[in-house]
Enzyme design. Structure first.
Site, PDB file in Angstrom:
ATOM      1  N   HIS A  99      -8.917  -4.167  -0.741  1.00  0.00           N
ATOM      2  CA  HIS A  99      -9.827  -5.053  -2.444  1.00  0.00           C
ATOM      3  C   HIS A  99      -9.101  -6.541  -1.623  1.00  0.00           C
ATOM      4  CE1 HIS A  99      -4.644  -4.452  -2.590  1.00  0.00           C
ATOM      5  NE2 HIS A  99      -4.761  -5.766  -2.980  1.00  0.00           N
ATOM      6  N   ASP A 135      -7.446  -9.874  -3.376  1.00  0.00           N
ATOM      7  CA  ASP A 135      -7.018  -9.785  -4.885  1.00  0.00           C
ATOM      8  C   ASP A 135      -7.599 -11.493  -5.223  1.00  0.00           C
ATOM      9  OD1 ASP A 135      -4.772  -8.424  -3.975  1.00  0.00           O
ATOM     10  OD2 ASP A 135      -3.242 -10.101  -2.810  1.00  0.00           O
ATOM     11  N   HIS A 164      -8.149  -6.001   2.018  1.00  0.00           N
ATOM     12  CA  HIS A 164      -7.016  -5.515   2.831  1.00  0.00           C
ATOM     13  C   HIS A 164      -6.575  -4.362   2.184  1.00  0.00           C
ATOM     14  CE1 HIS A 164      -4.985  -8.158  -0.015  1.00  0.00           C
ATOM     15  NE2 HIS A 164      -4.458  -7.662  -0.601  1.00  0.00           N
ATOM     16  N   ARG A 170       7.759   3.015   1.930  1.00  0.00           N
ATOM     17  CA  ARG A 170       8.212   1.510   2.644  1.00  0.00           C
ATOM     18  C   ARG A 170       7.493   0.515   1.115  1.00  0.00           C
ATOM     19  NH1 ARG A 170       2.790  -1.252   2.610  1.00  0.00           N
ATOM     20  NH2 ARG A 170       3.026  -3.218   3.365  1.00  0.00           N
TER      21      ARG A 170
HETATM   22  O1  LIG Z   1       1.597  -3.215   0.040  1.00  0.00           O
HETATM   23  C1  LIG Z   1       1.452  -3.913   0.309  1.00  0.00           C
HETATM   24  O2  LIG Z   1       1.320  -4.019   2.327  1.00  0.00           O
HETATM   25  C2  LIG Z   1      -0.356  -4.429   0.399  1.00  0.00           C
HETATM   26  C3  LIG Z   1      -0.395  -4.992  -1.543  1.00  0.00           C
HETATM   27  C4  LIG Z   1      -1.262  -5.626  -1.815  1.00  0.00           C
HETATM   28  O3  LIG Z   1      -2.525  -6.121  -1.616  1.00  0.00           O
HETATM   29  C5  LIG Z   1      -1.465  -6.322  -3.570  1.00  0.00           C
HETATM   30  O4  LIG Z   1      -0.288  -6.016  -4.080  1.00  0.00           O
HETATM   31  O5  LIG Z   1      -2.409  -6.327  -3.229  1.00  0.00           O
HETATM   32 FE   LIG Z   2      -3.696  -7.158  -2.347  1.00  0.00          FE
END
Ligand SMILES: O=C(O)CCC(=O)C(=O)O
Ligand SMILES: [Fe+2]
Length: 342
Positions: free
Chosen positions: A201, A203, A257, A267
């Site tokens: 996605h 943001d 990403h 994680r």
């Molecule tokens: O956890 C991650 O590395 C990505 C998190 C992410 O892209 C988000 O929360 O929008």
């Molecule tokens: Fe994100």
């Protein structure tokens, strides 16, 4: 903006280099060095993301956030159920909407904070609520200030000044801007190839600042596909969101990403989303609309765009685009339709 340069510890810091086309990940930029603004602008134009060092956010604050997130996701399910996202709100525990339509099953949990978290945190920790609320307030304050610095430094390279963005406020300090935090937790996963932490996605924010200490974030880079963003102690990942893409008339591509999961370690990550104020109207900056770069987007508000995104996902940006994307700079996975945007 000169205070940006005051936090520099010159020891053990790599020298900023220009974006290396052979590099197999996003650039790492030391904010305390004089060529940082030019490199950030270059990184934003080419891949929409970079890691930043010497950003001025205390490591102790990042570590406190980490332990808060661990406490949060360690809560028993019965507690978590008290603050599940409602259909009308994004705040609380819940999956990102894109997870519902993405083919791989999601593996992980998220908790989103928008506005004052007191109601939710009170339900989770009646005794310690103030401690956590203060922490979130401090985190929001530091991140907002960092976003302001980063934006003015990079946009300054394009000749943009605070007068050009009315919603930055009279002092250019983005006082009334909207912000949100999403905390993500991805436990060890038995089948990491078949499941996804967070689907591909971009943001919807203007900028997103991500803090991670364990590998898992991947960014889509032109000609390279998904690249790992290796965690660096104390570094933050800065990413262009859809609002900044629109503001720059498409010059900065949004960072596409995803978060992958693994078989060996848990994680967590914290994403801070920085956007325009609730009613702030975002339109391409006049200085970036030229005969060769005609107007690419209409005026939007973050809230209206978000509603669109929740329905159209990766088609949200193309659905409002007024003219064809630039031949270069924009051709990341998002525009090649390689990935979904959520
Ligand atoms: O956890 C991650 O590395 C990505 C998190 C992410 O892209 C988000 O929360 O929008
Ligand atoms: Fe994100």
């Amino acid at each position: 903006m000169s205070d940006v340069f005051k936090t520099h510890d010159p020891l053990n810091i790599p020298t900023n280099k220009s974006l290396d086309s052979d590099s197999d990940s996003i650039p790492v930029i030391d904010l305390s060095l004089p060529n940082a603004p030019a490199l950030m602008n270059n990184a934003f134009k080419t891949c929409g993301a970079f890691q930043v060092l010497n950003h001025g956010v205390p490591l102790s604050l990042l570590k406190s956030m980490e332990s808060f997130i661990n406490d949060l996701f360690d809560l028993p399910t019965s507690q978590k159920l008290k603050v599940v996202r409602s259909p009308e709100s994004i705040s609380g525990f819940g999956l990102v909407p894109l997870s519902k339509i993405y083919p791989k099953r999601p593996w992980g949990e998220g908790f989103t904070i928008i506005g004052n978290p007191v109601d939710h945190l009170q339900k989770l920790w009646p005794q310690d609520c103030k401690k956590y609320c203060d922490l979130v307030e401090e985190y929001n304050k530091e991140m907002k200030s960092l976003c302001g610095k980063l934006l003015w430094l990079t946009l300054g390279e394009l000749g943009i000044t605070p007068e050009d963005i009315y919603w930055a406020g009279p002092d250019g300090d983005f006082k009334t801007n909207n912000q949100a935090i999403r905390m993500n937790s991805y436990p060890v996963c038995p089948e990491p190839d078949d499941l996804i932490g967070l689907p591909p996605h971009s943001d919807t924010s203007a900028l997103t600042i991500l803090y991670q200490t364990t590998k898992g974030l991947q960014v889509s880079m032109e000609g390279k596909g998904w690249v790992d963003v290796e965690p660096i102690n104390g570094a933050l990942v800065v990413q262009v969101g859809d609002m900044l893409h629109i503001l720059t008339n498409g010059m900065y591509p949004p960072s596409v990403h995803q978060a992958v999961v693994n078989q060996t370690s848990d994680r967590i990550s914290t994403a801070y989303f920085f956007g325009p104020p609730p009613k702030g109207e975002v339109s391409p900056l006049k200085k970036l609309v030229t005969p060769t770069q005609p107007l690419r987007y209409p005026t939007v508000t973050w809230a209206d765009y978000l509603r669109k995104k929740y329905v159209l996902y990766e088609k949200a940006l193309p659905s409002i685009r007024l003219s064809a994307p630039a031949p270069t700079g924009l051709s990341n996975g998002n525009d090649q339709n390689l990935v979904k945007v959520g």
